[in-house]
Design an enzyme around this catalytic site. Sequence first.
Site, PDB file in Angstrom:
ATOM      1  N   CYS A   1       0.828  -1.207   0.000  1.00  0.00           N
ATOM      2  CA  CYS A   1       0.000   0.000   0.000  1.00  0.00           C
ATOM      3  C   CYS A   1       0.868   1.266   0.000  1.00  0.00           C
ATOM      4  O   CYS A   1       1.493   1.565  -1.016  1.00  0.00           O
ATOM      5  CB  CYS A   1      -0.970  -0.067   1.175  1.00  0.00           C
ATOM      6  SG  CYS A   1      -2.499   0.800   0.845  1.00  0.00           S
TER       7      CYS A   1
ATOM      8  N   HIS B   1      -3.146  -5.083   1.418  1.00  0.00           N
ATOM      9  CA  HIS B   1      -2.500  -5.496   2.672  1.00  0.00           C
ATOM     10  C   HIS B   1      -2.625  -6.999   2.873  1.00  0.00           C
ATOM     11  O   HIS B   1      -3.628  -7.455   3.417  1.00  0.00           O
ATOM     12  CB  HIS B   1      -3.188  -4.796   3.853  1.00  0.00           C
ATOM     13  CG  HIS B   1      -2.979  -3.325   3.885  1.00  0.00           C
ATOM     14  ND1 HIS B   1      -1.938  -2.734   4.551  1.00  0.00           N
ATOM     15  CD2 HIS B   1      -3.674  -2.321   3.315  1.00  0.00           C
ATOM     16  CE1 HIS B   1      -1.992  -1.428   4.405  1.00  0.00           C
ATOM     17  NE2 HIS B   1      -3.046  -1.143   3.654  1.00  0.00           N
TER      18      HIS B   1
ATOM     19  N   GLU C   1      -0.917  -8.598   4.968  1.00  0.00           N
ATOM     20  CA  GLU C   1      -0.571  -8.856   6.375  1.00  0.00           C
ATOM     21  C   GLU C   1      -1.779  -8.834   7.298  1.00  0.00           C
ATOM     22  O   GLU C   1      -1.672  -9.241   8.451  1.00  0.00           O
ATOM     23  CB  GLU C   1       0.497  -7.848   6.850  1.00  0.00           C
ATOM     24  CG  GLU C   1       0.037  -6.409   7.061  1.00  0.00           C
ATOM     25  CD  GLU C   1      -0.080  -5.599   5.782  1.00  0.00           C
ATOM     26  OE1 GLU C   1       0.062  -6.173   4.692  1.00  0.00           O
ATOM     27  OE2 GLU C   1      -0.354  -4.384   5.881  1.00  0.00           O
TER      28      GLU C   1
HETATM   29  N1  GLN Z   1      -3.511   6.425   1.131  1.00  0.00           N
HETATM   30  C1  GLN Z   1      -2.244   6.051   1.705  1.00  0.00           C
HETATM   31  C2  GLN Z   1      -1.106   6.817   1.062  1.00  0.00           C
HETATM   32  O1  GLN Z   1      -1.296   7.525   0.135  1.00  0.00           O
HETATM   33  C3  GLN Z   1      -1.991   4.568   1.579  1.00  0.00           C
HETATM   34  C4  GLN Z   1      -3.003   3.794   2.402  1.00  0.00           C
HETATM   35  C5  GLN Z   1      -2.457   2.555   3.045  1.00  0.00           C
HETATM   36  O2  GLN Z   1      -1.255   2.332   3.115  1.00  0.00           O
HETATM   37  N2  GLN Z   1      -3.357   1.765   3.581  1.00  0.00           N
HETATM   38  O3  GLN Z   1      -0.009   6.687   1.501  1.00  0.00           O
END
Ligand code: GLN
Length: 203
Positions: free
Chosen positions: A83, A178, A180
């Site tokens: 992410c 994710h 995890e």
């Molecule tokens: N929206 C977050 C970002 O731009 C990422 C979201 C996440 O890691 N769950 O960093």
Amino acid sequence: MAGNRPRIGVLALQGDVREHEQVLSSLGADVLRVRRAEDLALVDALVIPGGESSVIDKLSRLFGLQQPIRDAIADGMPMLGTCAGLIMLADTVVDAIDGQESFGGLDVVVRRNAFGRQVESFEAELDVPALGPVPVRAAFIRGPVVESVGAGATVMAALEDGRVVAASQGNLIGLSFHPEITGETRFHEQLLALAAERAATTL
Ligand code: GLN
């Protein structure tokens, strides 16, 4: 490497550090929180967790980690970014905040927050051929989408509508979601395998 156990770092500036530590420990890795360049020098591979990429970026510069991490990437250290971690590994970030930087290394363009707001979080079953026939249960939480994949990178997974949500390049793996938090351990296993392979060739 400490004995035969790979030592895996989790970048611990912000984000869901503990969830990654738990997965890595359950796989038998020796886990270390990375907050300073000295920590990075002790690990065979690095997880960049989910969280908020603009904050991870700022803190990595504040803690003097940006250049050491870029150097480690150039040197072939295996890294798994989930992410916000994928955003940090992407060469190009669209919809970043003013002045936001990434570490780079993955030849992809990612768009932040491409799936909308937190309330629009969802889970999906993903086919990831590199992991075998059992699909991945993936949780998307304000994740980025991979808008384009350059010649250097490989698509690992896409949603049914074709949007790319996982890519790799050499020893780097970047995921929009994710693993995890859904009990999926195979990406972390891959990271451990890359770390073991690298340790065997650099000894
Ligand atoms: N929206 C977050 C970002 O731009 C990422 C979201 C996440 O890691 N769950 O960093």
